[in-house]
Design a protein around this motif. Structure first.
Motif, PDB file in Angstrom:
ATOM      1  N   CYS A   1      -5.797   1.874  -7.288  1.00 27.92           N
ATOM      2  CA  CYS A   1      -6.997   1.179  -6.795  1.00 27.92           C
ATOM      3  C   CYS A   1      -6.792  -0.327  -6.775  1.00 27.92           C
ATOM      4  O   CYS A   1      -7.233  -1.021  -5.832  1.00 27.92           O
ATOM      5  CB  CYS A   1      -8.204   1.544  -7.649  1.00 27.92           C
TER       6      CYS A   1
ATOM      7  N   ILE B   1      -4.623  -1.255  -3.707  1.00 31.99           N
ATOM      8  CA  ILE B   1      -5.360  -1.207  -2.442  1.00 31.99           C
ATOM      9  C   ILE B   1      -6.337  -2.373  -2.334  1.00 31.99           C
ATOM     10  O   ILE B   1      -6.447  -3.024  -1.282  1.00 31.99           O
ATOM     11  CB  ILE B   1      -6.098   0.136  -2.314  1.00 31.99           C
TER      12      ILE B   1
ATOM     13  N   ILE C   1       0.833  -1.205   0.000  1.00 29.80           N
ATOM     14  CA  ILE C   1       0.000   0.000   0.000  1.00 29.80           C
ATOM     15  C   ILE C   1       0.864   1.249   0.000  1.00 29.80           C
ATOM     16  O   ILE C   1       0.616   2.204  -0.751  1.00 29.80           O
ATOM     17  CB  ILE C   1      -0.944  -0.002   1.218  1.00 29.80           C
TER      18      ILE C   1
ATOM     19  N   THR D   1      -6.152  -5.385   0.575  1.00 31.23           N
ATOM     20  CA  THR D   1      -7.232  -5.624   1.536  1.00 31.23           C
ATOM     21  C   THR D   1      -7.760  -7.055   1.426  1.00 31.23           C
ATOM     22  O   THR D   1      -8.091  -7.683   2.435  1.00 31.23           O
ATOM     23  CB  THR D   1      -8.383  -4.637   1.306  1.00 31.23           C
TER      24      THR D   1
END
Length: 318
Positions: free
Chosen positions: A135, A138, A95, A142
């Motif tokens: 995007c 990330i 990240i 996650t």
């Protein structure tokens, strides 16, 4: 294709090698950051703040990588079942890397915006790819925290998509800047100016080429040996290669201006070009790193028939 056997060499060994390379690149980043701040007194406060923040992110990145290596080699020493499980610091460093890369790409996109005479379409393509890549980073991070060992194959297509987007984003940035600079070169017949533009083209190509090669190394190594950590050795160094490319471009401005010292009244190799879009210095216009005042050069070129710059006049600000 024969599967590559999983061993300590291509798991912990590859992770350790990648960390050692990252530590070397971090040292280079720190040196280049110091050089930048020793020469950047005329740059805007915003640009200097961005460089400082990028260095902080790079510091956090190397700390997270070191924590990952410590966890696998010390805390989980001898626990081979722990190797396939992601450590939180490994996910966090991706990240951090994504945010750092997005900032660097944003700076390069701003250069493209200015070099293209504020062409929003051309700049928008590069911005769009950069946002998509961030995007993806990330989202994958996650989801990786929710994975167990057996379900990682579900996200393999997304990993390939992420790496492919990275290759495309870096290649498009490099090609766009190269095309814009070559377009200016074709409009000029001054040898010294063309020589400087050629130098800037080399910087632009190397900026995208190094990052693209690291992305390709990560993509190919994962495709060949997905159950090893060889690809991690490439992944941990992506942001450091990109950041060092940016710092090299910033720190090269003084040397390029020195090349043009004999034509100071006709050339401007500025500090950083910008407009009133939030990137201007309160005292003077911030200009593109390592680029020429191309509009002024086109004016000179249209009114002069010489093969080189010979006119002397009032010293230009560089």
């Amino acid at each position: 294709m024969l599967a590559v056997a999983t061993t300590l060499d291509n798991t912990l060994g590859a992770l350790l090698i990648g960390t050692l390379i990252a530590a070397c690149l971090y040292g280079l980043t720190t040196l280049q950051t110091y050089i930048y701040f020793s020469r950047s007194g005329e740059d805007s406060a915003l640009l200097r703040s961005l460089v400082a923040f990028l260095w902080i992110l790079d510091t956090v990145h190397i700390v997270l990588i070191s924590h990952t290596v410590y966890t696998y080699t010390i805390i989980d020493f001898g626990n081979f079942a722990a190797l396939p499980k992601p450590v939180w610091s490994m996910v966090a460093q991706v990240i951090v890397m994504g945010v750092s890369d997005a900032m660097v790409r944003g700076i390069f996109c701003h250069r493209i915006y200015l070099l293209s005479d504020r062409n929003r379409v051309l700049c928008g393509i590069n911005v769009f790819l950069s946002i998509i890549l961030l995007c993806q980073n990330i989202y994958l991070c996650t989801k990786e925290l929710e994975l167990d060992t057996g379900s990682f194959s579900t996200f393999v297509p997304l990993f390939y998509a992420n790496m492919s987007t990275g290759v495309a984003a870096d290649a498009v940035i490099a090609m766009t800047m190269t095309w814009l600079l070559m377009r200016e070169k074709s409009n000029m017949n001054f040898r010294r100016t063309n020589h400087v533009i050629h130098t800037l083209v080399l910087y632009s190509v190397s900026t995208g080429a190094f990052a693209t090669m690291v992305f390709l190394g990560c993509l190919i190594s994962y495709a060949v040996a997905p159950h090893t950590s060889i690809y991690v050795a490439f992944l941990t160094n992506l942001s450091k290669v990109f950041l060092n490319s940016l710092l090299a471009a910033l720190n090269s401005r003084q040397a390029i201006r020195a090349q043009m010292a004999g034509a100071a009244d006709m050339l401007s190799v500025p500090h950083w070009q910008g407009t009133n879009d939030g990137l201007d210095s309160p005292k003077e216009k911030m200009e593109v790193p390592g680029t020429l005042d191309l509009a002024a050069l086109r004016t000179v070129n249209s009114t002069s028939s010489g093969s080189d710059f010979t006119t002397r006049g009032e010293e230009s600000a560089v």
